[in-house]
Design a protein around this motif. Structure first.
Motif, PDB file in Angstrom:
ATOM      1  N   GLU A  89      10.724  71.012  -3.713  1.00 50.10           N
ATOM      2  CA  GLU A  89      11.248  70.733  -5.049  1.00 50.10           C
ATOM      3  C   GLU A  89      11.562  72.023  -5.791  1.00 50.10           C
ATOM      4  N   THR A  90      10.762  73.049  -5.569  1.00 48.89           N
ATOM      5  CA  THR A  90      11.062  74.355  -6.162  1.00 48.89           C
ATOM      6  C   THR A  90      12.416  74.862  -5.677  1.00 48.89           C
ATOM      7  N   ILE A  91      12.657  74.755  -4.377  1.00 47.85           N
ATOM      8  CA  ILE A  91      13.942  75.169  -3.814  1.00 47.85           C
ATOM      9  C   ILE A  91      15.078  74.355  -4.434  1.00 47.85           C
ATOM     10  N   ALA A  92      14.870  73.040  -4.566  1.00 43.12           N
ATOM     11  CA  ALA A  92      15.902  72.174  -5.138  1.00 43.12           C
ATOM     12  C   ALA A  92      16.206  72.569  -6.576  1.00 43.12           C
ATOM     13  N   ASN A  93      15.176  72.874  -7.347  1.00 42.57           N
ATOM     14  CA  ASN A  93      15.386  73.248  -8.747  1.00 42.57           C
ATOM     15  C   ASN A  93      16.076  74.603  -8.879  1.00 42.57           C
ATOM     16  N   VAL A  94      15.765  75.526  -7.990  1.00 40.21           N
ATOM     17  CA  VAL A  94      16.425  76.838  -8.019  1.00 40.21           C
ATOM     18  C   VAL A  94      17.894  76.701  -7.629  1.00 40.21           C
ATOM     19  N   VAL A  95      18.149  75.964  -6.557  1.00 43.29           N
ATOM     20  CA  VAL A  95      19.525  75.814  -6.064  1.00 43.29           C
ATOM     21  C   VAL A  95      20.390  75.072  -7.081  1.00 43.29           C
ATOM     22  N   LEU A  98      22.011  77.056  -9.966  1.00 47.09           N
ATOM     23  CA  LEU A  98      23.139  77.949  -9.679  1.00 47.09           C
ATOM     24  C   LEU A  98      24.484  77.435 -10.192  1.00 47.09           C
ATOM     25  N   PRO A  99      24.737  76.109 -10.231  1.00 47.49           N
ATOM     26  CA  PRO A  99      26.028  75.652 -10.760  1.00 47.49           C
ATOM     27  C   PRO A  99      26.339  76.129 -12.168  1.00 47.49           C
ATOM     28  N   PHE A 100      25.315  76.379 -12.968  1.00 46.56           N
ATOM     29  CA  PHE A 100      25.570  76.892 -14.319  1.00 46.56           C
ATOM     30  C   PHE A 100      26.193  78.280 -14.262  1.00 46.56           C
ATOM     31  N   ILE A 101      25.800  79.059 -13.265  1.00 47.97           N
ATOM     32  CA  ILE A 101      26.400  80.382 -13.089  1.00 47.97           C
ATOM     33  C   ILE A 101      27.867  80.243 -12.697  1.00 47.97           C
ATOM     34  N   PHE A 102      28.159  79.325 -11.792  1.00 48.04           N
ATOM     35  CA  PHE A 102      29.545  79.109 -11.369  1.00 48.04           C
ATOM     36  C   PHE A 102      30.409  78.611 -12.528  1.00 48.04           C
ATOM     37  N   VAL A 103      29.854  77.715 -13.350  1.00 51.17           N
ATOM     38  CA  VAL A 103      30.598  77.223 -14.522  1.00 51.17           C
ATOM     39  C   VAL A 103      30.880  78.376 -15.473  1.00 51.17           C
ATOM     40  N   GLY A 104      29.903  79.252 -15.658  1.00 55.68           N
ATOM     41  CA  GLY A 104      30.101  80.412 -16.532  1.00 55.68           C
ATOM     42  C   GLY A 104      31.168  81.356 -16.011  1.00 55.68           C
ATOM     43  N   LEU A 105      31.220  81.527 -14.689  1.00 53.18           N
ATOM     44  CA  LEU A 105      32.242  82.400 -14.100  1.00 53.18           C
ATOM     45  C   LEU A 105      33.644  81.817 -14.254  1.00 53.18           C
ATOM     46  N   GLN A 106      33.744  80.490 -14.333  1.00 50.31           N
ATOM     47  CA  GLN A 106      35.046  79.831 -14.461  1.00 50.31           C
ATOM     48  C   GLN A 106      35.455  79.594 -15.912  1.00 50.31           C
ATOM     49  N   ALA A 107      34.549  79.811 -16.847  1.00 47.28           N
ATOM     50  CA  ALA A 107      34.853  79.546 -18.257  1.00 47.28           C
ATOM     51  C   ALA A 107      35.925  80.502 -18.775  1.00 47.28           C
ATOM     52  N   PRO A 108      36.804  80.029 -19.661  1.00 41.47           N
ATOM     53  CA  PRO A 108      37.846  80.891 -20.240  1.00 41.47           C
ATOM     54  C   PRO A 108      37.248  82.090 -20.971  1.00 41.47           C
ATOM     55  N   PRO A 235       9.357  63.090  -8.079  1.00 40.83           N
ATOM     56  CA  PRO A 235       9.979  64.358  -7.666  1.00 40.83           C
ATOM     57  C   PRO A 235      11.498  64.329  -7.767  1.00 40.83           C
ATOM     58  N   TYR A 236      12.069  65.512  -7.919  1.00 41.78           N
ATOM     59  CA  TYR A 236      13.508  65.769  -7.879  1.00 41.78           C
ATOM     60  C   TYR A 236      14.291  65.187  -9.067  1.00 41.78           C
ATOM     61  N   LEU A 237      13.611  64.637 -10.049  1.00 36.89           N
ATOM     62  CA  LEU A 237      14.322  64.184 -11.249  1.00 36.89           C
ATOM     63  C   LEU A 237      14.916  65.371 -12.001  1.00 36.89           C
ATOM     64  N   HIS A 242      19.672  68.837 -13.560  1.00 37.24           N
ATOM     65  CA  HIS A 242      20.439  70.079 -13.482  1.00 37.24           C
ATOM     66  C   HIS A 242      21.891  69.804 -13.087  1.00 37.24           C
ATOM     67  N   LEU A 243      22.076  69.002 -12.052  1.00 39.07           N
ATOM     68  CA  LEU A 243      23.421  68.736 -11.537  1.00 39.07           C
ATOM     69  C   LEU A 243      24.274  67.980 -12.549  1.00 39.07           C
ATOM     70  N   VAL A 244      23.694  66.950 -13.155  1.00 40.13           N
ATOM     71  CA  VAL A 244      24.445  66.154 -14.131  1.00 40.13           C
ATOM     72  C   VAL A 244      24.764  66.997 -15.365  1.00 40.13           C
ATOM     73  N   ALA A 245      23.815  67.808 -15.797  1.00 39.59           N
ATOM     74  CA  ALA A 245      24.044  68.678 -16.960  1.00 39.59           C
ATOM     75  C   ALA A 245      25.136  69.702 -16.679  1.00 39.59           C
ATOM     76  N   ALA A 246      25.194  70.213 -15.451  1.00 38.42           N
ATOM     77  CA  ALA A 246      26.235  71.178 -15.094  1.00 38.42           C
ATOM     78  C   ALA A 246      27.619  70.536 -15.165  1.00 38.42           C
ATOM     79  N   VAL A 247      27.727  69.283 -14.744  1.00 37.88           N
ATOM     80  CA  VAL A 247      29.005  68.565 -14.848  1.00 37.88           C
ATOM     81  C   VAL A 247      29.386  68.391 -16.316  1.00 37.88           C
ATOM     82  N   SER A 248      28.408  68.040 -17.135  1.00 34.01           N
ATOM     83  CA  SER A 248      28.672  67.862 -18.565  1.00 34.01           C
ATOM     84  C   SER A 248      29.144  69.163 -19.203  1.00 34.01           C
ATOM     85  N   VAL A 249      28.483  70.262 -18.857  1.00 39.47           N
ATOM     86  CA  VAL A 249      28.857  71.569 -19.418  1.00 39.47           C
ATOM     87  C   VAL A 249      30.226  72.011 -18.920  1.00 39.47           C
TER      88      VAL A 249
END
Length: 257
Positions: A89-95, A98-108, A235-237, A242-249
């Motif tokens: 679960e730690t690995i899942a939460n860390v991985v 990472l999408p927030f970093i990718f979203v930030g790199l793609q932001a205008p 577990p894994y909630l 994280h994933l759903v929030a990254a899509v929203s952001v």
């Protein structure tokens, strides 16, 4: 009937004040409640000498959802926040941070305020990853850093969308509050962003698909966030949130184009 009403009043009064619904193991007859680690009062003062174990159990079971909501939502920096259940679960939460970093790199990044927002999103992903990978005493410090970065990102986004001079004082006060009340700042500025998004859709129909996706992902994210706090043993909630929030952001990027 009167006893039930009294129980409801007590659980509302104490539940909304963050009372830890635990009792002292030193005495089975003289139950004690604690607030912020200190003895607050004796249950006999609340119920009188006729208090029994059944009444106490009813009170604690009814107020338990309130306490969980308080700890996970109204007091997100509480030391009672549960750890990851296992290494996977730690690995899942860390991985899934990472999408927030990718979203930030793609932001205008056309304007300075937009650059600040994009960089803050990268900071959110980095802070979240460090927090979930941490252990020991550093974990609580990194938890605060995680929430501080989320608040900073929410502040930067609303600032990028509302550049009127009339908002300068409000943003200055919010920036001063970030280190002390990050969750409050996040709520206020997320609300401003949501209102701006809804208003833009009325005048810019091309934003409607992004807004629809944003609405669905935001509702799903709020549900997962509350479920993570109310059912901490599931577990894994948090990783799913994280994933759903990254899509929203990600849909916010449409507002900055």
């Amino acid at each position: 009937m009167e006893s039930d009403l009294w129980i409801c009043c007590c659980e509302l009064h104490f539940g909304l004040r963050g009372v830890r619904l635990e009792h002292s193991v030193a005495s089975s007859e003289d139950e004690e409640w604690y607030v912020n680690g200190s003895k607050h009062l004796n249950l006999s003062l609340v119920y009188g000498n006729g208090c029994n174990n059944r009444t106490m159990e009813r009170l604690k079971s009814r107020a338990q959802p309130v306490r969980r909501l308080w700890l996970c939502w109204l007091r997100p920096l509480s030391k009672h926040k549960h750890d990851d259940h296992c290494f996977l679960e730690t690995i899942a939460n860390v991985v899934t941070s990472l999408p927030f970093i990718f979203v930030g790199l793609q932001a205008p990044r056309k304007k300075t305020v937009s650059k600040f927002y994009a960089d803050s999103l990268i900071g959110v992903g980095a802070a979240s990853s460090l927090y979930h990978a941490s252990r020991g005493k550093a974990r609580q410090l990194l938890r605060r850093g995680d929430y501080t970065m989320i608040a900073t990102s929410a502040l930067c986004l609303s600032r990028a969308l509302l550049q009127s001079e009339n908002w300068k004082g409000f943003f200055a006060c919010s920036a001063a509050l970030v280190p002390f009340q990050p969750f409050l700042v996040t709520i206020l500025h997320t609300g401003l962003t949501e209102a701006t998004f809804a208003r833009r859709v009325q005048t810019q129909p091309l934003l409607k698909p992004a807004h629809n996706l944003h609405t669905i992902s935001s509702l799903a994210g709020a549900t997962l966030f509350l479920a993570d706090g109310l059912y901490p043993q599931t577990p894994y909630l948090h990783a799913a949130w994280h994933l759903v929030a990254a899509v929203s952001v990600l849909t916010y990027n449409k507002l900055l184009e």
